[in-house]
Scaffold this motif. Sequence first.
Motif, PDB file in Angstrom:
ATOM      1  N   GLU A   1       3.816  -3.321   8.115  1.00 32.96           N
ATOM      2  CA  GLU A   1       2.433  -2.815   8.201  1.00 32.96           C
ATOM      3  C   GLU A   1       1.885  -2.349   6.860  1.00 32.96           C
ATOM      4  O   GLU A   1       0.692  -2.090   6.741  1.00 32.96           O
ATOM      5  CB  GLU A   1       2.360  -1.656   9.208  1.00 32.96           C
TER       6      GLU A   1
ATOM      7  N   LYS B   1      -6.610  -7.663   0.604  1.00 30.59           N
ATOM      8  CA  LYS B   1      -6.462  -9.030   1.126  1.00 30.59           C
ATOM      9  C   LYS B   1      -7.703  -9.870   0.860  1.00 30.59           C
ATOM     10  O   LYS B   1      -7.784 -11.021   1.297  1.00 30.59           O
ATOM     11  CB  LYS B   1      -6.180  -8.978   2.637  1.00 30.59           C
TER      12      LYS B   1
ATOM     13  N   HIS C   1      -6.132   1.205   6.412  1.00 31.18           N
ATOM     14  CA  HIS C   1      -6.676  -0.082   6.855  1.00 31.18           C
ATOM     15  C   HIS C   1      -7.720  -0.623   5.882  1.00 31.18           C
ATOM     16  O   HIS C   1      -7.769  -1.819   5.608  1.00 31.18           O
ATOM     17  CB  HIS C   1      -7.276   0.065   8.266  1.00 31.18           C
ATOM     18  N   MET C   2      -8.528   0.284   5.336  1.00 24.88           N
ATOM     19  CA  MET C   2      -9.620  -0.149   4.450  1.00 24.88           C
ATOM     20  C   MET C   2      -9.078  -0.780   3.159  1.00 24.88           C
ATOM     21  O   MET C   2      -9.542  -1.837   2.725  1.00 24.88           O
ATOM     22  CB  MET C   2     -10.484   1.075   4.117  1.00 24.88           C
TER      23      MET C   2
ATOM     24  N   TRP D   1     -15.102  -7.362   0.638  1.00 23.61           N
ATOM     25  CA  TRP D   1     -14.120  -6.499  -0.042  1.00 23.61           C
ATOM     26  C   TRP D   1     -14.680  -5.836  -1.296  1.00 23.61           C
ATOM     27  O   TRP D   1     -14.276  -4.719  -1.635  1.00 23.61           O
ATOM     28  CB  TRP D   1     -12.846  -7.291  -0.379  1.00 23.61           C
TER      29      TRP D   1
ATOM     30  N   LEU E   1      -5.980  -2.020   2.628  1.00 22.87           N
ATOM     31  CA  LEU E   1      -5.265  -3.274   2.887  1.00 22.87           C
ATOM     32  C   LEU E   1      -6.275  -4.408   3.092  1.00 22.87           C
ATOM     33  O   LEU E   1      -6.076  -5.521   2.614  1.00 22.87           O
ATOM     34  CB  LEU E   1      -4.357  -3.124   4.113  1.00 22.87           C
ATOM     35  N   TYR E   2      -7.375  -4.100   3.789  1.00 22.71           N
ATOM     36  CA  TYR E   2      -8.443  -5.090   3.994  1.00 22.71           C
ATOM     37  C   TYR E   2      -9.008  -5.535   2.642  1.00 22.71           C
ATOM     38  O   TYR E   2      -9.147  -6.713   2.364  1.00 22.71           O
ATOM     39  CB  TYR E   2      -9.541  -4.450   4.855  1.00 22.71           C
ATOM     40  N   LYS E   3      -9.266  -4.568   1.798  1.00 16.22           N
ATOM     41  CA  LYS E   3      -9.827  -4.877   0.479  1.00 16.22           C
ATOM     42  C   LYS E   3      -8.837  -5.702  -0.349  1.00 16.22           C
ATOM     43  O   LYS E   3      -9.208  -6.691  -0.974  1.00 16.22           O
ATOM     44  CB  LYS E   3     -10.165  -3.574  -0.264  1.00 16.22           C
TER      45      LYS E   3
ATOM     46  N   TRP F   1       0.884  -1.175   0.000  1.00 22.06           N
ATOM     47  CA  TRP F   1       0.000   0.000   0.000  1.00 22.06           C
ATOM     48  C   TRP F   1       0.921   1.224   0.000  1.00 22.06           C
ATOM     49  O   TRP F   1       1.364   1.713   1.041  1.00 22.06           O
ATOM     50  CB  TRP F   1      -0.952  -0.025   1.208  1.00 22.06           C
TER      51      TRP F   1
ATOM     52  N   LYS G   1     -10.716  -9.737   2.050  1.00 23.73           N
ATOM     53  CA  LYS G   1     -11.444 -10.166   3.248  1.00 23.73           C
ATOM     54  C   LYS G   1     -12.951  -9.971   3.036  1.00 23.73           C
ATOM     55  O   LYS G   1     -13.353  -9.260   2.106  1.00 23.73           O
ATOM     56  CB  LYS G   1     -10.934  -9.377   4.449  1.00 23.73           C
TER      57      LYS G   1
END
Lengths: 54, 490
Positions: free
Chosen positions: B57, B480, B473-474, B485, B476-478, B41, B482
């Motif tokens: 991170e 991955k 955070h949003m 997403w 990285l979540y997307k 990211w 999760k």
Amino acid sequence: MEHIEKNIKPYEPNFTTMVPTNIVRFFRTCVIWQFIRFIIINIKMLAVVRKSHH
Amino acid sequence: MARVVVLGAGVSGHTASTFLRHWLGKEHEVVVVTPNSKWNWIPSNIWVGCGEMSKEEVVFELAPVYEKAGIDYRQAKAVSIHPEGGENEDKPYVTIEYTGQGKEGQTETVTYDYLINATGPKLNFDATPGLGNGKGGLGDYTVSVCTADHAEHANEELQKLISQMKAGQKKKIVVGTGHGMCTCQGAAFEYIFNIDFELNKAGVRDMAEITWISNESFLGDFGIGGLHLKRGGYAASSRLFAESLYAEKGIPWVIGAHVNKVEEGKLSYEQLDGTEGELEFDFAMLIPPFAGVGLKAYDKKGEDITGKLFAPNGFLKVDADYTAKPYEEWKASDWPRTYQNPDYSNIFAVGIAFAPPHLISKPMKSPKGTPINPTPPRTGMPSGIIGKTVAMSIRDMIEKGADKPTHHASMAEMGAACVASAGKHLTQGMAAALTVYPVVPDFEKYPGIGRDLDYTFGEIGLAGHWIKHILHHMFLYKAKLKPGWTLIPE
């Protein structure tokens, strides 16, 4: 206004621009005001995102 | 059965491949070829570069994510495209060279029905003597925040500098662009204000002279010709917005500058008005110019057709109007809408990999004839939207038999939201939150300033910092993949 007295010099390039006053600087980190701005900026950004998908 | 091959797994390539895998049935294949084992990211590299985040991170391993998604992942770099096939292969294919998965150095061919080139840029450090090491990498005298590894190194050097300042040594810091044709001014803009924030936090700001150097003809150009914002009853230029911040923080600027040489502790530059000068530094972060990654292309007979498929800067030609014309004749409609190659309808280019038709900022030259102007940025939100748009078109071509792309995403019809950090802290942090609509100004639709003032705004404050943190955070979540997403917008 210490930042203005310290950083701005007559006829230097930064002499002709606008510099924030203490009240503007205070509101930039005022949690209550910034929370309101947080909501408003998010709404504005979502409007731009929505307008950008065709 | 169709096979879609995606070259690259940055913002645009990852978006395209993951959505295609999500939409297409199991009878179709999605192959991702990327030389990196990790996804990065990139916007948060700034915080790695000043010690506010660790490298771990901002990255994650791609292999498990692609395995879970059912994407065929090859850790390899693309070498050449053969859009007509070859002597022993009727189908179009790409040749790749492995960089991991235990097959380092091995080459193989991968056939495709549809190809998405999302290779991103080559960081062309060697374009400036001394900025690069002569082998394509970063040189010894400056640091960079372009990759997570570079940012980690930048922080190590910054922390040494802070220790020396705490010991009473005065230091000179220079941040900006390392060549007249750089893009990504925003990253340098973020880094310089984060350094200012960190030095204040460490109590050594008075020990540092910080200087900004940039190829922009005015502060706040950002490679998009600047923008206007509603502010205090005026449509104010981003020049005022940017100059105000530099003046407030006590950071002088050198603009319209082409850095033509970097040496140990010193850089030389030439400016648009013909001025030549030098800046001394103890620490410098200079963004390099971008180029295409150097992919070659061959026809069925093996003849080199690289010049047919790619523009001279190495980026892939798409459905843009590449006719050379003066700035006054540029139009919003010059910009690509479908990102389909005009010669090979099953090849697309997304993100930084597509060739822009021209600059967005006005072209300028020094009296010596040196071009000094920012090149077009194509990162972040536009890259994500373009990647998803091309994926939607390919999905429709595979599943509905569409004979041409069904979706469009011109940068002249698209906005962008940008949050530029100016210090990471939950209550004292700041960021400039900006939106611009459209990214490429449309002077026919919006005469004068080229943009819609109702959708173009910007302000500095803690709210922007919170948004930047949430975006970290949003996305990285997307990335991955999760749960949910697909609901997170690009």
